[in-house]
Design a protein around this motif. Structure first.
Motif, mmCIF file in Angstrom:
data_model
loop_
_atom_site.group_PDB
_atom_site.id
_atom_site.type_symbol
_atom_site.label_atom_id
_atom_site.label_comp_id
_atom_site.label_asym_id
_atom_site.label_seq_id
_atom_site.Cartn_x
_atom_site.Cartn_y
_atom_site.Cartn_z
ATOM 1 N N ASP A 184 -16.062 -5.799 45.225
ATOM 2 C CA ASP A 184 -17.089 -6.832 45.366
ATOM 3 C C ASP A 184 -17.975 -6.786 44.132
ATOM 4 O OD1 ASP A 184 -19.774 -5.219 46.131
ATOM 5 O OD2 ASP A 184 -18.090 -4.310 47.200
ATOM 6 N N GLU A 240 -21.454 -14.384 43.078
ATOM 7 C CA GLU A 240 -21.025 -13.243 43.880
ATOM 8 C C GLU A 240 -19.597 -13.454 44.344
ATOM 9 O OE1 GLU A 240 -25.409 -12.336 45.875
ATOM 10 O OE2 GLU A 240 -23.889 -13.478 46.988
ATOM 11 N N GLY A 241 -18.876 -12.373 44.522
ATOM 12 C CA GLY A 241 -17.503 -12.518 44.971
ATOM 13 C C GLY A 241 -16.916 -11.231 45.519
ATOM 14 N N LYS A 267 -11.703 -13.212 48.652
ATOM 15 C CA LYS A 267 -12.177 -13.437 50.010
ATOM 16 C C LYS A 267 -13.457 -14.253 49.984
ATOM 17 C CE LYS A 267 -11.730 -10.298 53.122
ATOM 18 N NZ LYS A 267 -11.876 -9.059 53.939
ATOM 19 N N GLN A 268 -14.178 -14.159 48.858
ATOM 20 C CA GLN A 268 -15.418 -14.927 48.682
ATOM 21 C C GLN A 268 -15.667 -15.127 47.203
ATOM 22 O OE1 GLN A 268 -18.970 -12.991 50.189
ATOM 23 N NE2 GLN A 268 -20.299 -14.272 48.917
ATOM 24 N N THR A 289 -18.872 -17.289 45.275
ATOM 25 C CA THR A 289 -20.016 -18.164 45.539
ATOM 26 C C THR A 289 -20.981 -18.177 44.366
ATOM 27 O OG1 THR A 289 -19.857 -17.511 47.871
ATOM 28 C CG2 THR A 289 -21.825 -18.722 47.197
ATOM 29 N N ASN A 341 -19.605 -22.241 47.953
ATOM 30 C CA ASN A 341 -18.385 -21.431 47.977
ATOM 31 C C ASN A 341 -17.245 -22.184 47.328
ATOM 32 O OD1 ASN A 341 -19.257 -19.175 49.860
ATOM 33 N ND2 ASN A 341 -19.622 -20.946 51.183
ATOM 34 N N ASP A 347 -13.047 -21.937 47.648
ATOM 35 C CA ASP A 347 -11.876 -21.332 48.276
ATOM 36 C C ASP A 347 -10.624 -22.010 47.745
ATOM 37 O OD1 ASP A 347 -13.138 -19.491 50.217
ATOM 38 O OD2 ASP A 347 -13.961 -21.344 51.046
ATOM 39 N N THR A 378 -8.649 -16.759 54.416
ATOM 40 C CA THR A 378 -9.437 -17.796 55.069
ATOM 41 C C THR A 378 -8.555 -18.553 56.067
ATOM 42 O OG1 THR A 378 -8.945 -19.421 53.334
ATOM 43 C CG2 THR A 378 -10.956 -18.101 53.070
ATOM 44 N N LYS A 415 -23.394 -23.065 51.339
ATOM 45 C CA LYS A 415 -23.859 -21.867 52.025
ATOM 46 C C LYS A 415 -25.378 -21.818 51.923
ATOM 47 C CE LYS A 415 -23.721 -16.794 51.946
ATOM 48 N NZ LYS A 415 -23.096 -15.578 51.348
ATOM 49 N N ASP A 428 -22.354 -20.130 56.583
ATOM 50 C CA ASP A 428 -21.387 -20.176 55.483
ATOM 51 C C ASP A 428 -20.332 -21.255 55.717
ATOM 52 O OD1 ASP A 428 -20.369 -19.399 53.095
ATOM 53 O OD2 ASP A 428 -19.876 -17.356 53.687
ATOM 54 N N ARG A 429 -19.795 -21.785 54.611
ATOM 55 C CA ARG A 429 -18.760 -22.817 54.632
ATOM 56 C C ARG A 429 -19.146 -23.972 55.569
ATOM 57 N NH1 ARG A 429 -15.793 -17.884 54.145
ATOM 58 N NH2 ARG A 429 -14.651 -17.861 52.188
#
Length: 339
Positions: free
Chosen positions: A72, A89-90, A114-115, A117, A163, A165, A172, A182, A204-205
């Protein structure tokens, strides 16, 4: 050194907050833990935070397990205003999912974000803004450490992000791709004796079929000027995934711009069970300049100048005391001779 999400973090930094800035003399990291502090890193401060981790999941009813690793990361920058921070962030993960539902286990290699943002955080209320105006009680040690009701009023920040994706992301729900909003509300209480309490509430999302709600509660305790311990709980609720995670760990302040941390994460269910161990680092590039100075002096140089001034003043005082003692001794000798 006491205050901010890792006083180090969290914790250690708020003690040096001024009425006009979020900047602190010591790095203000969101680590350890995954909650977000209400305070920014400070204007013209660039900060990097990252943590590699291992993960082990076992889903008993569906008969599969997951084993792998990930990282992360976050990059934060204090932009224009002391209260404003922009960040990216991710979480990137690489793992193997093994399915035991047939007589011959099958393996699926997975890897993706997984993330991921991009967002901005703004401090809308700071109860510690004028904290320097409160004078300590020089007659009572206990009076300075006792509980104060006004400390129940937290600092409050709002966060807005986007976000991203990718299509067919294995982490997801099916159909989630592209950009989605978000939002988050972050609060922070700085109590006496190095205790700090941080809360995050996020949606979120937003707009997707699998939007989730999350809350994070983090309590940290500064043991001394270098060590901090923390405990954290995280709740995740959506139609795609729900969980309650617990984290415990600590952080070590290597120097004022560099922090190390570690934590363990687990849950109490088997759909799936989760166990993760992570290490983390936080490092900042400090380009902050005190807005009260017009001579180009950096905040670091100004702090050193003040320390030298204080040291010179103390040395001068000691010198004056020595001179006074010497004159007093000479006077006593003269009086003795006169008698």
């Amino acid at each position: 050194m006491l205050l901010n999400k890792t006083y180090l973090t969290i914790v250690l930094c708020i003690a040096s907050l001024t009425a006009y800035a979020q900047y602190t003399e010591v790095i203000n990291s969101n680590r350890p833990g995954v909650s977000r502090s209400a305070f920014s890193v400070g204007t013209n401060v660039v900060q990097f935070e990252a943590g590699p981790y291992t993960v082990k999941e076992e889903h008993t009813p569906l008969k599969y397990d997951v084993s792998g690793f990930g990282v992360d990361f976050a990059a934060r920058y204090g932009l224009l205003l002391p209260q404003l921070e922009i960040n990216i962030e991710g979480i990137y993960q690489n793992d193997t999912q093994t399915d035991y539902r047939s007589s011959i286990p099958s393996e699926l290699e997975r890897s993706n974000f997984k993330q991921l943002t991009l967002g901005a955080k703004y401090l809308v209320y700071d109860p510690y803004k004028n904290a320097e105006e409160e004078k300590p009680n020089i007659f009572s040690y206990h009076a300075n450490r006792r509980f104060k009701w006004k400390n129940l009023i937290p600092a409050v920040a709002v966060y807005v992000g986007a976000n991203f994706d990718s299509k067919d992301n294995p982490y997801t729900a099916s159909g989630i791709e592209g950009f989605s909003p978000k939002v988050m509300l972050a609060t922070q209480n700085n109590f006496s004796s190095g205790w700090v309490f941080v809360t995050n509430f996020s949606k979120d999302r937003i707009g997707s079929d699998f939007s989730d709600f999350q809350y994070i509660l983090t309590l940290t305790k500064a043991i001394n000027e270098q060590w901090v311990l923390f405990g954290e709980t995280q709740g995740i609720h959506s139609d795609f995934y729900a969980d309650n995670l617990f984290r415990f760990g600590g952080a070590y302040l290597w120097n004022k711009n560099f922090q190390l941390d570690t934590a363990v994460t687990f849950n109490t269910k088997d759909t799936p069970s989760v166990f993760s161990l992570n290490l983390g680092v936080s490092y900042r590039l400090d380009f902050h300049k005190d807005p009260g100075l017009d001579n180009g002096t950096s905040a670091e140089e100004e702090a050193e100048r003040k320390a030298n001034k204080k040291r010179n003043k103390k040395n001068k005082k000691n010198g004056d005391d020595t001179s006074n003692n010497k004159r007093k001794k000479e006077t006593q000798e003269i009086d003795f001779d006169d008698n």
